[in-house]
Design an enzyme around this catalytic site. Structure first.
Site, PDB file in Angstrom:
ATOM      1  N   CYS A  23       8.048 -27.795  31.727  1.00  0.00           N
ATOM      2  CA  CYS A  23       8.022 -29.257  31.845  1.00  0.00           C
ATOM      3  C   CYS A  23       8.017 -29.597  33.335  1.00  0.00           C
ATOM      4  O   CYS A  23       7.569 -28.803  34.144  1.00  0.00           O
ATOM      5  CB  CYS A  23       9.165 -29.920  31.073  1.00  0.00           C
ATOM      6  SG  CYS A  23      10.812 -29.704  31.771  1.00  0.00           S
ATOM      7  N   ARG A  29      13.233 -31.674  28.763  1.00  0.00           N
ATOM      8  CA  ARG A  29      12.376 -31.224  27.665  1.00  0.00           C
ATOM      9  C   ARG A  29      12.308 -29.714  27.498  1.00  0.00           C
ATOM     10  O   ARG A  29      12.492 -29.207  26.380  1.00  0.00           O
ATOM     11  CB  ARG A  29      10.959 -31.778  27.847  1.00  0.00           C
ATOM     12  CG  ARG A  29      10.873 -33.266  27.675  1.00  0.00           C
ATOM     13  CD  ARG A  29       9.512 -33.799  28.038  1.00  0.00           C
ATOM     14  NE  ARG A  29       9.286 -33.668  29.483  1.00  0.00           N
ATOM     15  CZ  ARG A  29       8.165 -33.986  30.105  1.00  0.00           C
ATOM     16  NH1 ARG A  29       7.136 -34.437  29.410  1.00  0.00           N
ATOM     17  NH2 ARG A  29       8.058 -33.870  31.417  1.00  0.00           N
ATOM     18  N   ASP A 136       8.768 -37.691  28.306  1.00  0.00           N
ATOM     19  CA  ASP A 136       9.904 -37.275  29.116  1.00  0.00           C
ATOM     20  C   ASP A 136      11.036 -38.307  28.981  1.00  0.00           C
ATOM     21  O   ASP A 136      10.845 -39.473  29.318  1.00  0.00           O
ATOM     22  CB  ASP A 136       9.471 -37.165  30.575  1.00  0.00           C
ATOM     23  CG  ASP A 136      10.497 -36.494  31.464  1.00  0.00           C
ATOM     24  OD1 ASP A 136      11.627 -36.233  31.003  1.00  0.00           O
ATOM     25  OD2 ASP A 136      10.153 -36.235  32.633  1.00  0.00           O
TER      26      ASP A 136
END
Length: 168
Positions: A23, A29, A136
């Protein structure tokens, strides 16, 4: 499909398969996705056969997972309290058998750094037959982390067989 079938030609001397999840900062994440996937693999008795790790394109080196990420994962029975963020480096790409990114921009960054790795780089959602970025939750209220975790769990459930197939 079971990993036993996937790994049936394995010998004890062969290394574990490796999944790298990428990520942006490696504090929301990717640690959540790695924790959830590790949990699922362990439930299926495959934890010793598949190593799941994570990194960030612009990793916040040494930082723990965000508090909201830890709380949301703990509520799901997944402990990511030991996670420490790290920046993705070119040397991380070669040993990975499968690289799953949260966003198309992450895949492009990997391509620019190591074009040869692209053959094993996919969006996380592609394992479930989709082509969407995972939003996100960084800096948002805890509800955004719950939505993100729900999405990651759904993608793992729908894409699990494809993940195992790609590890062959």
């Amino acid at each position: 499909m079971s990993m036993g079938k996937v790994m049936s030609n394995s010998t004890p001397a062969q290394r574990s398969k490796r999944i790298l999840i990428v990520c942006t900062g490696n504090i929301c994440r990717s640690p959540m996705a790695a924790g959830l996937l590790r949990h699922r693999l362990a439930e299926d008795g495959l934890g010793g056969q598949v190593m799941v790790y994570s990194a960030g394109i612009w990793g916040l080196d040494g930082q723990p997972a965000s508090e909201h990420a830890k709380q949301v994962m703990a509520a799901r029975g997944v402990d990511i309290g030991d996670h420490r963020a790290r920046t993705l480096h070119r040397y991380d790409l070669e040993p990975a058998d499968l690289i799953l990114t949260m966003e198309e921009s992450h895949r492009r960054s990997i391509f620019y750094a190591q074009p040869a790795a692209l053959r094993k780089v996919f969006l996380f959602s592609e394992m479930a037959g989709e082509h969407d970025d995972v939003d996100d939750p960084y800096g948002l209220p805890i509800e955004a982390y719950h939505r993100c975790a729900d999405e990651l769990e759904r993608l793992i459930a729908q894409g699990y067989d494809e993940i195992l197939r790609r590890l062959r």
